[in-house]
Design a protein around this motif. Structure first.
Motif: not given
Length: 508
Positions: A100-101, A104-105, A397
């Motif tokens: 999910d991260r 979104k990034l 990240l």
């Protein structure tokens, strides 16, 4: 051998299926007599043809797409169907939170992807698709940025047109590598660098350096997007190339026909007078060449003198074959482009639901091939891999295990835009039946619409929770089926359900 013997063929001794005579019959295209005597094309490699005619072909293709309405419409239709609103990634990382991260990034970075700042990542895809149609190829330079530039991920993309890589640059480099059409190859045929011009050769507004000056860019920082049609092909060919001659000649014919009709319509009639010195009613002064023009107004009644005559102009019509000629020519153009006729011309008068669908099925099969074999393989996947690497190295990240197992983090599925049909209800019903029968999965059905199934599930869960919190009730809730095809929650009991139904019927 007589004429009768030629027709008997198989009954002639020595004309077996593997005999030389039978082989020659199957290789009729190699004959050099009669009607094929003047057909002697040179046996040249496609790279030699592209190197010789590439610049002129490219210049003509660009002018055609700018000036010809059919070519311009075909270019936009090609790009719209190839990439639409974007071919989007769906990360396959197992960790749901990390996945999910990453998503979104990536979504935030797409707005910063263009080095020129004119569009986003998916707008660049559309530009690449247009360049493939016009030039047959497009170059994308990966531009690393500094951390202090303030980007979400310090990486941007710069699009370079085909003219930036000179076709005529074919030589041996100082390090011994071969340079062919601007591309440098090592001893085993790998691409190691591209020799780009410092400015566009046709841009007269940029006078920084001379045109021949080039700069060597490592192949690892360049993406060359094109569709190879022959083995060993190193440069692309314009997608519009097979239809260029027909489009150009048809445009000239239409212009000549329109100009002829306009010129003929300027003359309403011709007046013959026995006494040129006597003016007619409505006749104006003569021009320097001695020609006078007479005009008529509504309700005018002109009395002619003896010997005078009026002959009205009757310009020739285009004829009944004009429409059929245009249709057949544009049909050949559409076939040359590999695009449906109605997408090139906008004409759907002779189409119906079945013909449109049959045409679109074949067209979309070809587009799907280009999406996965060219756009995804040559453009999307390398950019995703470089983006993941840059995000991990810059700290955007937190991926401590990326250096050890980069493949685990790079895995992604690219979802092309959904196809819109004339009758979407039938397609949705077919998809529901396929899911119920176990022929396909819900993930594949959702991804076929151009969306990520996990994003759809999160939105459905959020909608259901919000509706429950607010006490809202709709006809269809997420995960439920309503209407005639509703699936009952339990099997009906003939005894109890039958009596209940009868009692309810009596009460009503």
């Amino acid at each position: 051998m007589g004429l009768f013997d030629r027709f008997r063929g198989g009954s002639i001794p020595g004309r077996a299926s593997g005999s030389p005579a039978a082989v020659r019959a199957r290789l009729e295209g190699a004959m050099a007599r009669r009607r094929l005597k003047g057909w002697n094309p040179p046996l040249e490699n496609i790279n030699a043809l592209v190197a010789a005619g590439g610049p002129r072909l490219l210049a003509r293709a660009r002018e055609l797409v700018v000036t010809n309405g059919y070519a311009a419409n075909a270019c936009e239709a090609f790009a719209a169907n190839l990439v639409g609103d974007g071919i989007k990634p769906s990360s396959l990382i197992e960790d749901a939170g990390l996945r999910d991260r990453v998503q979104k990034l990536w979504l935030a970075w797409t707005d910063e992807a263009d080095a020129d700042g004119l569009t986003d990542f998916y707008g660049l895809q559309a530009m690449v698709a247009r360049e493939m149609f016009v030039a047959g190829e497009c170059f994308v330079r990966l531009r690393p940025r500094r951390v202090e530039d303030g980007l979400m991920v310090p990486l941007q993309l710069q699009l370079l047109q085909s003219e930036m890589l000179p076709f005529e640059k074919t030589e041996t480099a100082a390090n011994g590598n071969r340079i062919r059409c601007g591309i440098e190859f090592d001893g085993i045929g790998r691409r190691v660098a591209y020799h780009f011009r410092r400015r566009h050769p046709g841009d007269s507004t940029d006078q920084r350096v001379a045109v021949p000056d080039t700069v060597r860019v490592p192949a690892g920082d360049v993406l060359h997007i094109y569709r190879p049609i022959d083995a060993g092909q190193i440069r692309g060919l314009p997608y519009v190339a097979p239809a260029m001659v027909r489009l150009f000649l048809l445009d000239q014919y239409d212009d000549a026909e329109l100009d002829r009709k306009k010129t003929a319509a300027m003359f309403a009639g011709f007046i013959t007078k026995t006494a040129p010195e006597e003016p007619m009613m409505g006749e104006g002064a003569a021009d320097p060449e001695g020609a006078a023009i007479a005009s008529l107004e509504p309700g005018t009644m002109q009395v002619l003198l003896p010997g005078e005559d009026v002959k009205f102009s009757s310009p020739a019509d285009v004829g009944g074959g004009y429409e059929a000629f245009q249709y057949r020519t544009l049909l050949a153009v559409s076939a040359s482009l590999g695009l449906p006729y109605h997408l090139v011309t906008g004409d759907v008068r002779q189409a119906n639901y079945s013909s449109l669908r049959a045409e679109l099925v074949e067209f979309r099969r070809r587009i799907g091939q280009l999406q996965h074999c060219v756009i995804v393989h040559q453009f999307c996947r390398p950019i995703w891999a470089r983006w993941m690497e840059t995000a991990a190295l810059s700290g955007a990240l937190d991926l401590p295990e990326f250096a050890a197992t980069p493949g685990r983090f790079r895995a992604a599925q690219w979802i092309p835009p959904r196809w819109d049909w004339v009758d979407p209800l039938k397609d949705i019903q077919a998809q529901v039946l396929a899911m119920e029968a176990g022929i396909t999965s819900r993930r594949k059905v959702v991804e076929a619409t151009g969306y990520d199934v996990e994003e759809v599930d999160r939105e459905n869960a959020a909608d259901a929770k919000r509706s429950a919190d607010l006490g809202l009730r709709y006809r269809t809730s997420p995960g439920e089926t309503q209407g005639a095809r509703a699936t009952p929650s339990r099997r009906p009991d003939p005894e109890t359900d039958g009596s209940d139904a009868a009692a309810q019927s009596e009460q009503e």
